[in-house]
Design an enzyme around this catalytic site. Sequence first.
Site, PDB file in Angstrom:
ATOM      1  CG  PHE A  25      -3.982  -4.275  -5.217  1.00  0.00           C
ATOM      2  CD1 PHE A  25      -4.261  -5.014  -5.575  1.00  0.00           C
ATOM      3  CD2 PHE A  25      -2.480  -4.191  -4.959  1.00  0.00           C
ATOM      4  CE1 PHE A  25      -5.092  -6.249  -4.039  1.00  0.00           C
ATOM      5  CE2 PHE A  25      -2.067  -5.339  -3.614  1.00  0.00           C
ATOM      6  CZ  PHE A  25      -3.469  -6.364  -3.403  1.00  0.00           C
ATOM      7  CB  CYS A  31      10.288   2.130  -0.369  1.00  0.00           C
ATOM      8  SG  CYS A  31       9.898   0.554   0.828  1.00  0.00           S
ATOM      9  CB  CYS A  46      14.031  -3.498   3.706  1.00  0.00           C
ATOM     10  SG  CYS A  46      11.950  -4.810   3.376  1.00  0.00           S
ATOM     11  CB  CYS A  49      11.286  -5.340  -2.255  1.00  0.00           C
ATOM     12  SG  CYS A  49      10.215  -4.621  -2.803  1.00  0.00           S
ATOM     13  CG  ASP A  50       7.687 -10.118  -3.753  1.00  0.00           C
ATOM     14  OD1 ASP A  50       7.133  -8.394  -2.937  1.00  0.00           O
ATOM     15  OD2 ASP A  50       6.904 -10.608  -2.609  1.00  0.00           O
ATOM     16  CB  THR A  51       7.097  -5.213  -4.961  1.00  0.00           C
ATOM     17  OG1 THR A  51       6.295  -5.851  -3.888  1.00  0.00           O
ATOM     18  CG2 THR A  51       6.371  -3.806  -5.558  1.00  0.00           C
ATOM     19  CD  GLU A 116      -1.500  -4.970   1.047  1.00  0.00           C
ATOM     20  OE1 GLU A 116      -0.156  -5.240   0.577  1.00  0.00           O
ATOM     21  OE2 GLU A 116      -2.069  -5.548   1.294  1.00  0.00           O
ATOM     22  CG  HIS A 204      -1.117 -12.681  -6.180  1.00  0.00           C
ATOM     23  ND1 HIS A 204      -0.659 -12.888  -4.565  1.00  0.00           N
ATOM     24  CD2 HIS A 204      -0.161 -11.935  -5.998  1.00  0.00           C
ATOM     25  CE1 HIS A 204       0.327 -12.243  -3.792  1.00  0.00           C
ATOM     26  NE2 HIS A 204       0.985 -11.286  -4.842  1.00  0.00           N
TER      27      HIS A 204
END
Length: 210
Positions: A25, A31, A46, A49-51, A116, A204
């Site tokens: 990864f 972003c 957005c 977001c979970d990142t 992605e 994951h």
Amino acid sequence: MTYAVKELFLTLQGEGAQSGSRAVFLRFAGCNLWSGREADRAAAQCSFCDTDFVGTDGQGGGNFADSEGLADSVEREWGDGRENRLVVVTGGEPMLQLDSALVDALHERGFRVAAESNGTLPAATGLDWLCVSPKAGTDVVQRSGNELKLVWPQAGIDPAELERWEFEHFLVQPMDCADGEAAVEAAIGLAMKRPKWRLSLQSHKLVGLP
Ligand code: SF4
């Protein structure tokens, strides 16, 4: 071109049509739909977001001076063996930084290059796999690829409209949010009602991988 990388690590792809595949990864910093700061989340284009994509301080992260050096780091992370080499380029929004020089450098090292994106920027050329995950209220310009991943539910997105876009796989994935159970129910409901869509789970997270 220089590249700002949040983190770079070896794992299994946890979601989507390639779920379960060994992959490096490569998470770019930054972003175009959110600053990544909690204070800005409510006003962001957005907001779910979970990142963490802010900065370059993650595992394997840093600033890379050129495509060759970054591709070398990806190769080191994969380790020995050239079979089924896969790198998943993500973010943040990878199309802010991913360019053909990096795609070529990764190809030279035997990697299939998957990316992605939120689809608001045209995809880099030469990709082997493109996943687009549209966000409500944004102007998606990239309407073709391999995998359309719809995080659900999202008010303001019509799945019937998305079905006209040119993708091989249509995946609906429950939003990782406070009311996760309701999101799972909604995603199952969509897949049951519209058979073009398949349920994608973030496996994951279920098995404790990053
Ligand atoms: S577009 Fe993707 S990376 Fe950017 S804020 Fe939304 S979920 Fe996070």
